[in-house]
Design an enzyme around this catalytic site. Structure first.
Site, mmCIF file in Angstrom:
data_model
loop_
_atom_site.group_PDB
_atom_site.id
_atom_site.type_symbol
_atom_site.label_atom_id
_atom_site.label_comp_id
_atom_site.label_asym_id
_atom_site.label_seq_id
_atom_site.Cartn_x
_atom_site.Cartn_y
_atom_site.Cartn_z
ATOM 1 N N GLN A 126 -4.479 1.164 8.223
ATOM 2 C CA GLN A 126 -5.044 -0.185 8.334
ATOM 3 C C GLN A 126 -3.953 -1.239 8.283
ATOM 4 O O GLN A 126 -3.167 -1.281 7.341
ATOM 5 C CB GLN A 126 -6.043 -0.417 7.199
ATOM 6 C CG GLN A 126 -6.716 -1.784 7.221
ATOM 7 C CD GLN A 126 -7.681 -1.954 6.060
ATOM 8 O OE1 GLN A 126 -7.515 -1.327 5.023
ATOM 9 N NE2 GLN A 126 -8.686 -2.789 6.226
ATOM 10 N N GLY A 127 -3.908 -2.101 9.281
ATOM 11 C CA GLY A 127 -2.943 -3.192 9.326
ATOM 12 C C GLY A 127 -3.618 -4.522 9.085
ATOM 13 O O GLY A 127 -3.777 -5.334 10.024
ATOM 14 N N TYR A 128 -4.021 -4.778 7.855
ATOM 15 C CA TYR A 128 -4.661 -6.031 7.491
ATOM 16 C C TYR A 128 -3.724 -6.884 6.631
ATOM 17 O O TYR A 128 -3.264 -7.940 7.041
ATOM 18 C CB TYR A 128 -5.968 -5.765 6.722
ATOM 19 C CG TYR A 128 -7.206 -5.662 7.582
ATOM 20 C CD1 TYR A 128 -7.140 -5.227 8.900
ATOM 21 C CD2 TYR A 128 -8.458 -5.970 7.071
ATOM 22 C CE1 TYR A 128 -8.285 -5.120 9.673
ATOM 23 C CE2 TYR A 128 -9.607 -5.870 7.836
ATOM 24 C CZ TYR A 128 -9.513 -5.448 9.136
ATOM 25 O OH TYR A 128 -10.640 -5.349 9.901
ATOM 26 N N SER A 129 -3.446 -6.427 5.408
ATOM 27 C CA SER A 129 -2.703 -7.247 4.445
ATOM 28 C C SER A 129 -1.270 -7.507 4.905
ATOM 29 O O SER A 129 -0.637 -6.672 5.563
ATOM 30 C CB SER A 129 -2.663 -6.549 3.077
ATOM 31 O OG SER A 129 -3.951 -6.454 2.517
ATOM 32 N N GLU A 244 -15.775 -0.841 4.563
ATOM 33 C CA GLU A 244 -14.743 -0.502 3.576
ATOM 34 C C GLU A 244 -15.299 -0.601 2.164
ATOM 35 O O GLU A 244 -14.963 0.201 1.286
ATOM 36 C CB GLU A 244 -13.540 -1.438 3.726
ATOM 37 C CG GLU A 244 -12.427 -1.135 2.728
ATOM 38 C CD GLU A 244 -11.258 -2.100 2.841
ATOM 39 O OE1 GLU A 244 -10.247 -1.857 2.182
ATOM 40 O OE2 GLU A 244 -11.367 -3.097 3.580
ATOM 41 N N SER A 378 -10.226 -8.251 -4.410
ATOM 42 C CA SER A 378 -9.924 -8.188 -5.837
ATOM 43 C C SER A 378 -11.158 -8.551 -6.668
ATOM 44 O O SER A 378 -12.072 -9.227 -6.199
ATOM 45 C CB SER A 378 -8.776 -9.133 -6.179
ATOM 46 O OG SER A 378 -9.187 -10.475 -6.074
ATOM 47 N N ASN A 379 -11.167 -8.085 -7.923
ATOM 48 C CA ASN A 379 -12.311 -8.379 -8.786
ATOM 49 C C ASN A 379 -12.500 -9.877 -8.996
ATOM 50 O O ASN A 379 -13.626 -10.348 -9.184
ATOM 51 C CB ASN A 379 -12.152 -7.664 -10.126
ATOM 52 C CG ASN A 379 -12.487 -6.182 -10.028
ATOM 53 O OD1 ASN A 379 -12.748 -5.665 -8.939
ATOM 54 N ND2 ASN A 379 -12.482 -5.492 -11.159
ATOM 55 N N GLU A 380 -11.412 -10.632 -8.970
ATOM 56 C CA GLU A 380 -11.534 -12.087 -9.088
ATOM 57 C C GLU A 380 -12.304 -12.667 -7.903
ATOM 58 O O GLU A 380 -13.162 -13.546 -8.070
ATOM 59 C CB GLU A 380 -10.145 -12.725 -9.192
ATOM 60 C CG GLU A 380 -9.432 -12.500 -10.514
ATOM 61 C CD GLU A 380 -8.860 -11.108 -10.657
ATOM 62 O OE1 GLU A 380 -8.485 -10.725 -11.783
ATOM 63 O OE2 GLU A 380 -8.781 -10.380 -9.640
#
Length: 393
Positions: A126-129, A244, A378-380
């Site tokens: 996966q090329g996302y981040s 995802e 993220s959980n935040e």
């Protein structure tokens, strides 16, 4: 709302259990149970077994090779696989890019890529981040400039899981830098053997090479490899993220890990410790609560409902529970869990263990599972979603 399994669903569960007893390789299941490393061939071997049974692509329509299972059947299958020690599927191909290709791809893209995902010829990453675009994914900077029948791609992706094994990568790239962030992005399928692509390992806290940086230096990608319309890739991106985040509560994995924790605690003679027993009971009660919540959501989905912020709640609590179980396992094993001997985690390790067969994995798992509260949103970020959709803050 009935959260109990029907007779048909219980029969399906028995069918899955019989299949796993007969077909799951014992050596792979043992390495999963002990937290040891799996190689690429281990994953491909299990994938081929599932594909031969027609159970690999659970989320695909039947006409493309899918199972036609209900959401409850998928949940049962995933939970039983975890209980028997089956490795988690590498989702990037079968459960992430494949649904995007099925929904938005051309007939030619479907005909080429879907069979190759099923039989394992293509291993996707996966090329996302990017270094400056993680939770704020729409701020990505990797550029794709049109040059006739190709795009010229330049930029960098990071945290690319198992990119060292992949021969294909699906990428979000910016094709219109003047547009608003989400409106100038396109979705490309890129062959990793294309000149100009470099992969550099990132060694994580547990000492493992699981993630990578991927660099693009004037990489030529055919326009025919774009999925969907130019500058409309954010639609594909959002659709992929719904797949995802499916199952990120990890109920099956947590139940298997909790059972393993109890077994290790018994072998270590720790079950008489009242504090440890209270801590195990606390995490088990939380797991039972999140399992019931999951079944409620599945029952609603079975009736045509669409999960909302509940998925974020499950992701938050699921990651916290799995981290808590790994913390307790490391405490139970005690000083033999840290430092760990990395060689003991290797499939080729055949020597006497330092302490016990289960003592090599807890530290590595503990460090690795710190990532659960970060990836997949993220959980935040998940808490922000809950506050806006439920608490109206």
């Amino acid at each position: 709302m009935d959260i109990n399994y029907t007779a048909e669903e219980l029969a399906f569960r028995d069918q899955v259990r019989a299949f796993l007893r007969a077909e799951l390789p014992a050596d792979i299941a043992e390495r999963v149970r002990l937290g040891k490393h799996l190689g690429k061939e281990d994953h491909l071997r299990w994938q081929r077994i599932l594909n031969a049974r027609g159970w690999y692509a659970a989320n695909w329509p039947v006409e493309f090779g899918g199972t036609g299972w209900s959401v409850v059947q998928k949940h049962i299958f995933e939970e039983e696989c975890a209980a028997f020690g089956a490795p988690r599927l590498i989702s990037f191909g079968v459960n992430m890019v494949a649904p995007v290709i099925i929904r938005f791809g051309t007939p030619e893209q479907k005909a080429r890529y879907l069979p190759r995902i099923l039989d394992g010829r293509d291993w996707w990453c996966q090329g996302y981040s990017e270094p400056g675009a993680g939770s704020d994914l729409a701020s990505l900077k990797t550029r794709a400039v049109r040059d006739g029948d190709h795009y010229i791609v330049n930029g960098q992706k990071t945290w690319t899981t198992l990119g060292q094994h992949a021969n294909m990568i699906f990428c979000l790239v910016r094709t219109d830098p003047a547009a608003q962030q989400q409106r100038g992005i396109s979705f490309l399928l890129i062959d990793m053997s294309t000149p100009g692509i470099g992969v550099r390992p990132i060694i994580t806290l547990d000492g493992e090479h699981e993630v990578n940086e991927v660099f693009f230096d004037n990489v030529r990608v055919p326009v025919a490899n774009r999925v969907g319309e130019e500058n409309q890739g954010w639609t594909c991106a959002k659709y992929l993220l719904t797949h995802e985040r499916t199952g990120q509560a990890g109920i099956g994995q947590s139940k298997a890990a909790l059972a393993h924790l109890k077994q290790v605690a018994a072998r270590e003679g720790r079950l008489d410790d009242p504090l440890l027993r209270a801590q195990i009971a606390e995490v088990e009660m939380q797991l039972m609560a999140i399992e019931v919540s999951t079944l409620r959501i599945l029952a609603a989905a079975q009736a045509g409902g669409v999960p909302g912020a509940e998925s974020s709640i499950l992701k938050i609590k699921g990651s916290e529970i799995r981290q808590a179980i790994s913390h307790l396992l490391r405490k139970v094993v005690g000083p033999y869990a840290l430092p760990f001997l990395e060689d003991e985690l290797s499939p080729e390790f055949a020597c006497e263990p330092l302490h016990a067969d289960y003592s090599a994995g807890p530290a590595s798992q503990y460090f690795n599972l710190r990532k659960l509260s970060i990836y997949g949103g993220s959980n935040e970020i998940q808490k922000n979603i809950v506050s806006k959709m439920i608490l109206d803050l």
